[in-house]
Motif scaffolding. Structure first.
Motif: not given
Length: 524
Positions: A51, A291, A302
């Motif tokens: 992420r 996203s 992500t």
């Protein structure tokens, strides 16, 4: 550079331009710039970050500029650079090392297509960008590392028609924009033949004033020794320019950013991006509310923003841009002339301009431009240019360099210095390689937020700056800086030419697949 070459086979050309360029090849030809790999060449995190706020695809000077701008302007942003191969292994790490604008050569065309005001803005932008590149070198104390030189670029015109076209274009540039008068100094054929002598050379540097859109000249004079000894030319023009070892500059800055922003910045080499998908879209109108899942060979990440610094490979992940942006393969050599010519690497670089050509027997196109720089330390000559079949030119495959292209560069270079009969065998070939540039169907870079119509996905978090048409060193650094500022919610900088803005309308208006042709002025 505008697409002006006439193809003998427009159907084949259209097929090549609209083909999927694929991922960067895993086994590219070894570029001389990278013959001593940087310690970060194969950098990657011990644990792949799943992420982040920003994923930048590509690790050349454009990806570097985005990362640098975001990290410096957002105190908490996390950034990952995803590179399919080793660090800076694309066009930046494979180019000709020249930092020069082409405002004079292109002005007439730009004014006719985009208007004189926009043409002037483009010219000013390239000058501003080159100054920014020199500032980057100084900011990161890379003068010695990158072997940067501030020098004169000698553009040499091999036919009277090319020289006259340049003079007409330059005259219109100076008439429309008096502040740019003096950028170029014309040189006649007799002066190009001189072996010895000296002259008072005008040097023009540029700096921003009150608003970012404006620049003013700083004029100084320098006594320079002229030993051009260029044969067969009809005239030339001098302008302030530079040369640089691009790989060393970019890798040094990346190294500094990693140390400066631990935890917030990561470089993931040998991590090709396989696909991008929308992961979540909020009801909010903010792009940050979206996203994306960026799928790589090492797992998925992500992110809120995806930035395509993919140049000639852009069409692989963005099929709607196949054709509007297409790959063009350049050829570079390093040659050692020994004592045949003197070392002028700290004072001059060269560009040789001639009309495009086509040989119906070999099916090889001559693209009308050769570019030459010289190492001030070793005297090696960095020489590139294209004379090849269309299927080798409009190609994303840099895993090989055609023997015929290298032989052509070896035989062509000595002729400019009237050394043909003396060179047997040719000057020593130190290195040769190929590299993939990104060209656009209207000859200008494409910069900005990607609309859903071009990504095929909802959401507003995908961005691009690509298609520098062989003049990346004069465009890409500030294009990416502008892009990063827009991603951070700031207005588009007024120094970025509006004509660079990507849109569905621009793509549709300028791409006509069967008529578009590869540019003649490619400068890897």
């Amino acid at each position: 550079m505008p697409p002006v070459t006439t193809s003998d086979n427009p159907e084949e050309l259209a097929r090549l331009m609209t083909a999927d360029p694929g991922l960067p090849r895993s086994n590219p030809t070894p570029a001389y710039w990278q013959h001593i790999p940087h310690p970060l060449a194969n950098a990657r995190s011990e644990r792949f970050h799943s992420r982040r706020n920003y994923a930048i695809i590509g690790s050349g000077v454009t990806g570097l500029s985005v990362a640098k701008t975001v990290l410096e302007n957002h105190p908490t942003a996390t950034v990952s650079v995803l590179e399919a191969r080793s660090l800076c292994s694309g066009a930046t790490g494979r180019n000709g090392g020249q930092m020069a604008a082409n405002a004079g050569e292109e002005y007439m065309h730009l004014a006719e297509v985009f208007g004189s005001e926009m043409a002037g803005k483009i010219a000013n932008f390239t000058l501003r960008n080159l100054n920014a590149m020199h500032a980057l070198v100084e900011e990161f104390d890379a003068v010695e590392t990158s072997e940067v030189q501030r020098l004169k670029k000698l553009r040499v015109f091999m036919t009277e028609a090319k020289f006259e076209d340049f003079r007409r274009s330059l005259a219109r540039l100076e008439a429309d924009h008096p502040t740019l008068k003096g950028m170029y100094t014309l040189v006649d054929a007799n002066t190009l033949l001189e072996v010895n002598g000296s002259s008072l050379s005008l040097i023009v540097l540029w700096r921003p004033i009150s608003t970012p859109a404006n620049i003013i000249p700083i004029v100084s004079f320098s006594r320079v020794e002229q030993t051009y000894s260029i044969h067969g030319a009809c005239g030339g023009a001098l302008l302030s320019a530079g040369t640089v070892w691009p790989y060393r500059l970019v890798t040094k800055v990346f190294d500094t950013l990693l140390k400066r922003y631990p935890g917030r910045f990561a470089i993931e080499t040998h991590t090709p991006v396989l696909a991008v998908e929308v992961d979540h879209i909020s009801s909010s109108t903010s792009p940050a509310a979206c996203s994306y899942s960026v799928h790589t060979a090492r797992g998925s990440i992500t992110v809120e923003h995806v930035i395509y610094c993919t140049n000639g490979y852009s069409g692989h992940l963005l099929p709607a841009l196949r054709g509007p942006i297409y790959p063009f393969k350049g050829t570079m050599t390093v040659q050692d002339a020994g004592t045949s010519i003197r070392n002028q690497g700290n004072s001059v670089a060269w560009g040789f301009h001639s009309p495009p050509s086509f040989d119906p027997v070999t099916k090889r196109h001559g693209y009308g431009l050769y570019y030459l720089g010289q190492s001030a330390k070793s005297g090696y000559l960095y020489f590139g240019g294209e004379n090849k079949r269309i299927d080798d030119a409009v190609s994303a495959d840099d895993s090989f360099v055609a023997t015929s292209s290298v032989e052509h560069l070896q035989s062509s270079l000595p002729r400019f210095f009237a050394k043909t009969e003396e060179v047997s065998p040719p000057w020593k070939l130190v290195s040769s390689w190929s590299g993939i540039m990104g060209f656009t169907s209207d000859g200008l870079p494409m910069v900005g937020q990607l609309p859903s119509s071009l990504t095929g996905r909802k959401g507003g978090g995908e961005w691009i700056a690509a298609g520098f048409n062989g003049y990346g060193m004069a465009n890409c650094f500030l294009c990416r800086e502008a892009l990063a500022l827009m991603m951070l919610g700031k207005p588009r900088p007024d120094w970025l030419p509006e004509a660079y803005q990507i849109s569905e309308e621009r793509v549709a208006a300028h791409f006509v697949s069967k008529e578009a042709t590869p540019a003649t002025g490619s400068k890897l």
